[in-house]
Design an enzyme around this catalytic site. Structure first.
Site, PDB file in Angstrom:
ATOM      1  N   GLY A   1     -21.482 -23.656 -16.916  1.00 41.08           N
ATOM      2  CA  GLY A   1     -21.906 -22.436 -17.596  1.00 41.08           C
ATOM      3  C   GLY A   1     -20.903 -21.324 -17.418  1.00 41.08           C
ATOM      4  O   GLY A   1     -20.962 -20.583 -16.426  1.00 41.08           O
TER       5      GLY A   1
ATOM      6  N   THR B   1     -19.644 -19.464 -20.593  1.00 48.35           N
ATOM      7  CA  THR B   1     -19.869 -18.513 -21.691  1.00 48.35           C
ATOM      8  C   THR B   1     -21.135 -17.692 -21.471  1.00 48.35           C
ATOM      9  O   THR B   1     -22.156 -18.208 -21.023  1.00 48.35           O
ATOM     10  CB  THR B   1     -19.982 -19.283 -23.016  1.00 48.35           C
TER      11      THR B   1
ATOM     12  N   SER C   1     -14.360 -16.148 -25.208  1.00 48.06           N
ATOM     13  CA  SER C   1     -12.891 -16.243 -25.097  1.00 48.06           C
ATOM     14  C   SER C   1     -12.388 -15.389 -23.939  1.00 48.06           C
ATOM     15  O   SER C   1     -11.486 -15.777 -23.200  1.00 48.06           O
ATOM     16  CB  SER C   1     -12.227 -15.755 -26.389  1.00 48.06           C
TER      17      SER C   1
ATOM     18  N   ARG D   1     -15.730 -47.362 -54.863  1.00 49.43           N
ATOM     19  CA  ARG D   1     -16.082 -46.452 -55.948  1.00 49.43           C
ATOM     20  C   ARG D   1     -15.061 -46.557 -57.077  1.00 49.43           C
ATOM     21  O   ARG D   1     -13.847 -46.474 -56.823  1.00 49.43           O
ATOM     22  CB  ARG D   1     -16.131 -45.016 -55.404  1.00 49.43           C
TER      23      ARG D   1
ATOM     24  N   ILE E   1     -13.406 -36.982 -51.193  1.00 47.70           N
ATOM     25  CA  ILE E   1     -13.208 -38.351 -51.690  1.00 47.70           C
ATOM     26  C   ILE E   1     -14.550 -38.970 -52.080  1.00 47.70           C
ATOM     27  O   ILE E   1     -14.628 -39.764 -53.014  1.00 47.70           O
ATOM     28  CB  ILE E   1     -12.466 -39.202 -50.626  1.00 47.70           C
ATOM     29  N   HIS E   2     -15.617 -38.578 -51.413  1.00 51.05           N
ATOM     30  CA  HIS E   2     -16.954 -39.102 -51.744  1.00 51.05           C
ATOM     31  C   HIS E   2     -17.580 -38.376 -52.946  1.00 51.05           C
ATOM     32  O   HIS E   2     -18.682 -38.737 -53.376  1.00 51.05           O
ATOM     33  CB  HIS E   2     -17.901 -38.981 -50.532  1.00 51.05           C
TER      34      HIS E   2
ATOM     35  N   GLY F   1     -19.741 -36.118 -55.287  1.00 56.09           N
ATOM     36  CA  GLY F   1     -21.099 -35.578 -55.119  1.00 56.09           C
ATOM     37  C   GLY F   1     -21.865 -36.274 -54.006  1.00 56.09           C
ATOM     38  O   GLY F   1     -22.659 -35.640 -53.288  1.00 56.09           O
TER      39      GLY F   1
ATOM     40  N   GLU G   1     -14.621 -24.953 -25.997  1.00 57.92           N
ATOM     41  CA  GLU G   1     -13.549 -25.115 -24.997  1.00 57.92           C
ATOM     42  C   GLU G   1     -12.268 -24.387 -25.413  1.00 57.92           C
ATOM     43  O   GLU G   1     -11.158 -24.879 -25.226  1.00 57.92           O
ATOM     44  CB  GLU G   1     -13.273 -26.593 -24.727  1.00 57.92           C
TER      45      GLU G   1
HETATM   46  C1  LIG Z   1     -22.266 -26.296 -29.468  1.00 56.89           C
HETATM   47  C2  LIG Z   1     -21.557 -25.505 -28.412  1.00 56.89           C
HETATM   48  C3  LIG Z   1     -21.495 -25.974 -27.097  1.00 56.89           C
HETATM   49  C4  LIG Z   1     -20.893 -25.209 -26.104  1.00 56.89           C
HETATM   50  N1  LIG Z   1     -20.901 -25.666 -24.780  1.00 56.89           N
HETATM   51  C5  LIG Z   1     -20.447 -24.841 -23.798  1.00 56.89           C
HETATM   52  C6  LIG Z   1     -20.593 -25.203 -22.415  1.00 56.89           C
HETATM   53  O1  LIG Z   1     -21.053 -26.305 -22.072  1.00 56.89           O
HETATM   54  N2  LIG Z   1     -20.185 -24.316 -21.452  1.00 56.89           N
HETATM   55  C7  LIG Z   1     -19.654 -23.097 -21.782  1.00 56.89           C
HETATM   56  O2  LIG Z   1     -19.340 -22.342 -20.866  1.00 56.89           O
HETATM   57  N3  LIG Z   1     -19.504 -22.724 -23.086  1.00 56.89           N
HETATM   58  C8  LIG Z   1     -19.892 -23.562 -24.092  1.00 56.89           C
HETATM   59  N4  LIG Z   1     -19.747 -23.177 -25.411  1.00 56.89           N
HETATM   60  C9  LIG Z   1     -19.191 -21.867 -25.719  1.00 56.89           C
HETATM   61  C10 LIG Z   1     -17.772 -21.898 -26.312  1.00 56.89           C
HETATM   62  O3  LIG Z   1     -16.844 -22.321 -25.356  1.00 56.89           O
HETATM   63  C11 LIG Z   1     -17.518 -20.494 -26.846  1.00 56.89           C
HETATM   64  O4  LIG Z   1     -18.356 -20.325 -27.988  1.00 56.89           O
HETATM   65  C12 LIG Z   1     -16.054 -20.260 -27.212  1.00 56.89           C
HETATM   66  O5  LIG Z   1     -15.245 -20.242 -26.059  1.00 56.89           O
HETATM   67  C13 LIG Z   1     -15.872 -18.938 -27.976  1.00 56.89           C
HETATM   68  O6  LIG Z   1     -16.491 -17.881 -27.321  1.00 56.89           O
HETATM   69  P1  LIG Z   1     -17.494 -16.912 -28.131  1.00 56.89           P
HETATM   70  O7  LIG Z   1     -18.471 -17.760 -28.848  1.00 56.89           O
HETATM   71  O8  LIG Z   1     -18.007 -15.886 -27.199  1.00 56.89           O
HETATM   72  O9  LIG Z   1     -16.588 -16.231 -29.229  1.00 56.89           O
HETATM   73  P2  LIG Z   1     -15.675 -14.852 -29.041  1.00 56.89           P
HETATM   74  O10 LIG Z   1     -14.934 -14.959 -27.779  1.00 56.89           O
HETATM   75  O11 LIG Z   1     -16.627 -13.715 -29.228  1.00 56.89           O
HETATM   76  O12 LIG Z   1     -14.737 -14.981 -30.267  1.00 56.89           O
HETATM   77  C14 LIG Z   1     -15.120 -14.651 -31.604  1.00 56.89           C
HETATM   78  C15 LIG Z   1     -13.892 -14.801 -32.494  1.00 56.89           C
HETATM   79  O13 LIG Z   1     -12.887 -13.860 -32.079  1.00 56.89           O
HETATM   80  C16 LIG Z   1     -11.692 -14.546 -31.775  1.00 56.89           C
HETATM   81  N5  LIG Z   1     -11.009 -13.881 -30.660  1.00 56.89           N
HETATM   82  C17 LIG Z   1     -11.549 -13.465 -29.485  1.00 56.89           C
HETATM   83  N6  LIG Z   1     -10.617 -12.900 -28.712  1.00 56.89           N
HETATM   84  C18 LIG Z   1      -9.465 -12.937 -29.413  1.00 56.89           C
HETATM   85  C19 LIG Z   1      -8.124 -12.523 -29.160  1.00 56.89           C
HETATM   86  N7  LIG Z   1      -7.772 -11.938 -27.999  1.00 56.89           N
HETATM   87  N8  LIG Z   1      -7.193 -12.713 -30.128  1.00 56.89           N
HETATM   88  C20 LIG Z   1      -7.525 -13.332 -31.290  1.00 56.89           C
HETATM   89  N9  LIG Z   1      -8.766 -13.764 -31.587  1.00 56.89           N
HETATM   90  C21 LIG Z   1      -9.704 -13.581 -30.656  1.00 56.89           C
HETATM   91  C22 LIG Z   1     -12.130 -15.961 -31.404  1.00 56.89           C
HETATM   92  O14 LIG Z   1     -11.055 -16.891 -31.537  1.00 56.89           O
HETATM   93  C23 LIG Z   1     -13.245 -16.184 -32.403  1.00 56.89           C
HETATM   94  O15 LIG Z   1     -12.721 -16.553 -33.641  1.00 56.89           O
HETATM   95  C24 LIG Z   1     -20.293 -23.971 -26.427  1.00 56.89           C
HETATM   96  C25 LIG Z   1     -20.321 -23.516 -27.764  1.00 56.89           C
HETATM   97  C26 LIG Z   1     -20.945 -24.254 -28.744  1.00 56.89           C
HETATM   98  C27 LIG Z   1     -20.986 -23.708 -30.144  1.00 56.89           C
END
Ligand SMILES: Cc1cc2nc3c(=O)[nH]c(=O)nc-3n(C[C@H](O)[C@H](O)[C@H](O)COP(=O)(O)OP(=O)(O)OC[C@H]3O[C@@H](n4cnc5c(N)ncnc54)[C@H](O)[C@@H]3O)c2cc1C
Length: 330
Positions: A101, A103, A109, A214, A288-289, A291, A314
């Site tokens: 955990g 995020t 990010s 197809r 390619i598929h 509709g 990730e």
């Molecule tokens: C199905 C799923 C499973 C997941 N599983 C896990 C898990 O097990 N453990 C865990 O910890 N997390 C998990 N995550 C979270 C995932 O790692 C984050 O969603 C991801 O790292 C992006 O963070 P955020 O969603 O807060 O987006 P943000 O950080 O808010 O980013 C939003 C947008 O802004 C862009 N951005 C942000 N900062 C910058 C910058 N400095 N320069 C340019 N662009 C930028 C990003 O690239 C993105 O396009 C999961 C997410 C999903 C959808």
């Protein structure tokens, strides 16, 4: 796994039975030593397994990836002998899946902006905070998300209110958590790139076989050059991505606990390239598929929904480009 994938996706079901069988096959212990119940394989073997499983169902692929790379690996890499002995056997047999955990609602990010805190009170760590989008964190926590794809994987938010944890459960040295999770994410990045390769290959498999069946204008559509070029690009890009993943996996294995610039560069590059390759492949597979590609009767519709998260989880594509640029010295 392949025959079950459509149903798990349609009903948003976690494949408990599949995960149990994967545990019996030793998949959760693949890269770990036999001393703690592992299979004695290596990280490349794990990437191969994730790639092949994701060819059938990326929801199951991410379950394995998160359980091994994000759940068990930190305990294996940073745990004491006692911690390893008490936790690893169940994790490596797939009897328990652990989550990672990082995020939070206001930090993804920007991992350094996380707000969850742990403080020592009366010999226990007391944790307060919230995590979100956490894979494999269980079915008895907060309500599940309504996701675009990866329906067969488990994703929940987590909330901690004065959650007391025994002091001896601290993993690694106090204050070393940030360094530890950067190392953990390095392996995770390469492994999730393997997932992308598996999905890209699935798109090619489905598209090639459909294109041979197809017919349009009196011939199979595989005889039209415009379709052939799509298939040729998919095959080539998938192979390039695969080669990058294997090279990154071998480099990571050889760093043996260290986080070198070369391993970081290769991990970011293969994660970025493989995820964008799988995105292009899923898009072309639906095209390619025709509709039929828009209908859930064919697996490519699921591939198209599943693929988007490869560019987010990730570390987003933007974050990978930032890492590469930083390593170039920008
Ligand atoms: C199905 C799923 C499973 C997941 N599983 C896990 C898990 O097990 N453990 C865990 O910890 N997390 C998990 N995550 C979270 C995932 O790692 C984050 O969603 C991801 O790292 C992006 O963070 P955020 O969603 O807060 O987006 P943000 O950080 O808010 O980013 C939003 C947008 O802004 C862009 N951005 C942000 N900062 C910058 C910058 N400095 N320069 C340019 N662009 C930028 C990003 O690239 C993105 O396009 C999961 C997410 C999903 C959808």
């Amino acid at each position: 796994m392949a025959p079950a994938a459509e149903e798990l996706d349609r009903h948003h079901k976690f494949g408990y039975d599949i995960v149990r069988q994967m545990g019996e096959l030793g998949l959760f212990g693949l890269p770990f030593s036999e001393e703690f119940g592992g299979a004695g394989g290596d990280f490349l073997s794990l990437c191969l397994a994730i790639e092949e499983i994701s060819r059938a169902d990326t929801g199951v692929g991410i379950t394995l990836e998160a359980a091994v790379c994000l759940g068990a690996a930190p305990i294996h890499d940073f745990g004491t002998k006692q911690q390893k002995e008490s936790w690893l056997p169940d994790l490596l047999a797939g009897r328990k899946l652990w989550a990672f955990g990082l995020t939070e609602p206001e930090a993804g990010s920007d991992a350094g902006a996380t707000k969850t805190r742990a403080e020592i009170r009366d010999g226990k760590w007391v944790v307060n905070g919230a995590k979100q989008f956490i894979t494999n964190c269980g079915s008895h926590v907060l309500e599940s998300y309504r996701k675009l794809g990866w329906h067969s994987s488990d994703t929940h938010p987590l909330s901690f209110e004065n959650c007391a944890v025994p002091e001896e459960n601290l993993l690694g040295e106090r204050g070393g958590g940030y360094r530890q999770f950067l190392r953990t994410l390095l392996g995770g990045r390469i492994a999730i790139a393997a997932l992308s390769v598996g999905l890209a290959q699935a798109c090619l498999d489905a598209s090639l076989s459909y294109a041979k069946e197809r017919r349009s204008f009196g011939v199979p559509i595989s005889k039209h050059q415009a379709v052939q070029f799509k298939l040729a690009d998919m095959a080539m890009e998938t192979e390039i991505a695969r080669t990058m993943v294997y090279r990154a996996a071998v480099t990571y294995m050889n760093t043996d606990g260290e986080t070198t610039d070369e391993a970081r560069m290769l991990a970011a590059m293969c994660k970025l390239y493989a995820s964008e390759t799988s995105k292009r492949a899923a898009d072309q597979a639906v095209q390619i598929h025709g509709g039929y590609g828009f209908m859930e009767d064919y697996p490519v519709a699921r591939y198209w929904r599943d693929v988007k998260v490869n560019e987010i989880g990730e570390g987003t594509s933007e974050v990978q480009r930032m890492l590469i640029a930083r390593l170039l010295g920008c």
